[in-house]
Write a protein that holds these residues in place. Sequence first.
Motif, PDB file in Angstrom:
ATOM      1  N   ARG A  18       0.853  -1.191   0.000  1.00 36.94           N
ATOM      2  CA  ARG A  18       0.000   0.000   0.000  1.00 36.94           C
ATOM      3  C   ARG A  18       0.888   1.240   0.000  1.00 36.94           C
ATOM      4  O   ARG A  18       1.620   1.491   0.957  1.00 36.94           O
ATOM      5  CB  ARG A  18      -0.910  -0.015   1.230  1.00 36.94           C
ATOM      6  CG  ARG A  18      -1.881  -1.185   1.211  1.00 36.94           C
ATOM      7  CD  ARG A  18      -2.781  -1.237   2.422  1.00 36.94           C
ATOM      8  NE  ARG A  18      -2.079  -1.620   3.628  1.00 36.94           N
ATOM      9  CZ  ARG A  18      -2.673  -2.068   4.733  1.00 36.94           C
ATOM     10  NH1 ARG A  18      -4.000  -2.196   4.768  1.00 36.94           N
ATOM     11  NH2 ARG A  18      -1.990  -2.388   5.806  1.00 36.94           N
ATOM     12  N   HIS A  19       0.794   2.007  -1.087  1.00 39.39           N
ATOM     13  CA  HIS A  19       1.686   3.155  -1.271  1.00 39.39           C
ATOM     14  C   HIS A  19       0.962   4.496  -1.166  1.00 39.39           C
ATOM     15  O   HIS A  19       1.602   5.540  -1.167  1.00 39.39           O
ATOM     16  CB  HIS A  19       2.370   3.070  -2.638  1.00 39.39           C
ATOM     17  CG  HIS A  19       3.179   1.821  -2.836  1.00 39.39           C
ATOM     18  ND1 HIS A  19       4.506   1.738  -2.501  1.00 39.39           N
ATOM     19  CD2 HIS A  19       2.832   0.606  -3.326  1.00 39.39           C
ATOM     20  CE1 HIS A  19       4.963   0.529  -2.786  1.00 39.39           C
ATOM     21  NE2 HIS A  19       3.959  -0.190  -3.280  1.00 39.39           N
ATOM     22  N   LEU A  21      -1.732   5.442   1.124  1.00 39.69           N
ATOM     23  CA  LEU A  21      -2.591   5.685   2.278  1.00 39.69           C
ATOM     24  C   LEU A  21      -2.572   7.179   2.619  1.00 39.69           C
ATOM     25  O   LEU A  21      -1.593   7.869   2.311  1.00 39.69           O
ATOM     26  CB  LEU A  21      -2.101   4.856   3.462  1.00 39.69           C
ATOM     27  CG  LEU A  21      -2.240   3.338   3.288  1.00 39.69           C
ATOM     28  CD1 LEU A  21      -1.497   2.594   4.392  1.00 39.69           C
ATOM     29  CD2 LEU A  21      -3.703   2.919   3.253  1.00 39.69           C
ATOM     30  N   ASP A 185       2.088  -4.239   6.070  1.00 35.31           N
ATOM     31  CA  ASP A 185       1.170  -4.624   4.994  1.00 35.31           C
ATOM     32  C   ASP A 185       1.089  -6.132   4.844  1.00 35.31           C
ATOM     33  O   ASP A 185       0.005  -6.689   4.618  1.00 35.31           O
ATOM     34  CB  ASP A 185       1.626  -4.006   3.668  1.00 35.31           C
ATOM     35  CG  ASP A 185       1.304  -2.531   3.552  1.00 35.31           C
ATOM     36  OD1 ASP A 185       0.698  -1.976   4.493  1.00 35.31           O
ATOM     37  OD2 ASP A 185       1.655  -1.922   2.525  1.00 35.31           O
TER      38      ASP A 185
END
Length: 354
Positions: A18-19, A21, A185
């Motif tokens: 996840r880049h 957020l 993650d």
Amino acid sequence: MKDRFADRLLAWYDQHGRHNLPWHQDRNAYRVWVSEIMLQQTQVATVIPYFEAFMARFPDVHALARAPVDDVLSHWSGLGYYARARNLHKAAAQVDEEFNGEFPACQQQLESLIGIGRSTAAAIIAQAFGERATILDGNVKRVLARYHAVPGWPGQTSVLNQLWAHAETHTPNNRARDYTQAIMDLGAMVCTRSKPKCEACPLSAGCQAYANSETRLYPGSKPKKAKPEKATWILILEDAEGRILLERRPPSGIWGGLWSLPELDPGYGSEELQEACERELGITCSDPDLISGFRHTFSHYHLHIQPARLPVVHNTQVADTDRLRWLHRDQALALGLPAPIRTLLTEPEQTALL
């Protein structure tokens, strides 16, 4: 031999992590800190809207430090574990006063702030400052417990020390920001508590629990104790002007510092509520309507809540104070309220039992 754990994890993160957020945008220590506190015991999907609303209202540590605690609690209402919000507010004041509004990039100084422990301080250092620091949140504990087949409940000191040692070993000197996000993650998306996606895990080749088909055994569970059952009357006292009486909870304990509805001992029968209100609160009420009761579960006990609506006929003693306040419903809903109390006030037309 070079440890390949971090390399495999980072390669997976580059493709699957996840880049984007919300706390990755305009990244700074304040935003990282707030996100880390919100994410304790709470899923990312739940946190995102709260985080965005919180940032809109308290865009920096100065705004948070100078805001009334009721305002902070109202923006936390529904997230639970309200001590987090109270500590956040107190720590913001510490940063404002002791560090001139700038978060320190030193682990020891960060841990001196209220509500910030070893792992949270490390996450701030790695995520906000890009420096090497070792984290060990719930997701990381699960990944490492399975990878190294560490038996026992992580709440035990001996087990926790083993996990910290493994976490320190695997944390690389480079790409600290990406690595800390990657291992969180992996725990959240792949190495999940139930039904882990081991076939998709970049670490499966070295995972001892996977090799032995024993992922369900790690991490060990906390020894179970039956939660006690408690009960209470919750009173919706409404006067002729349509105002409802709210009572501020004590600063510590369940719903600490939040505004709530008055409570009465569960030993009272429904026919005794009017007399109890007059004797304990100085308020004369007409006959009560009992609203459907429900059970609310806290971390260490179950609470059976029986709400009762009592129209106020005469109020001889209760005036607005720091602890008690008469408010219209829309005013009450603007305060920090426990989720069950908010539900009672927003859904008043429930089936009466009397």
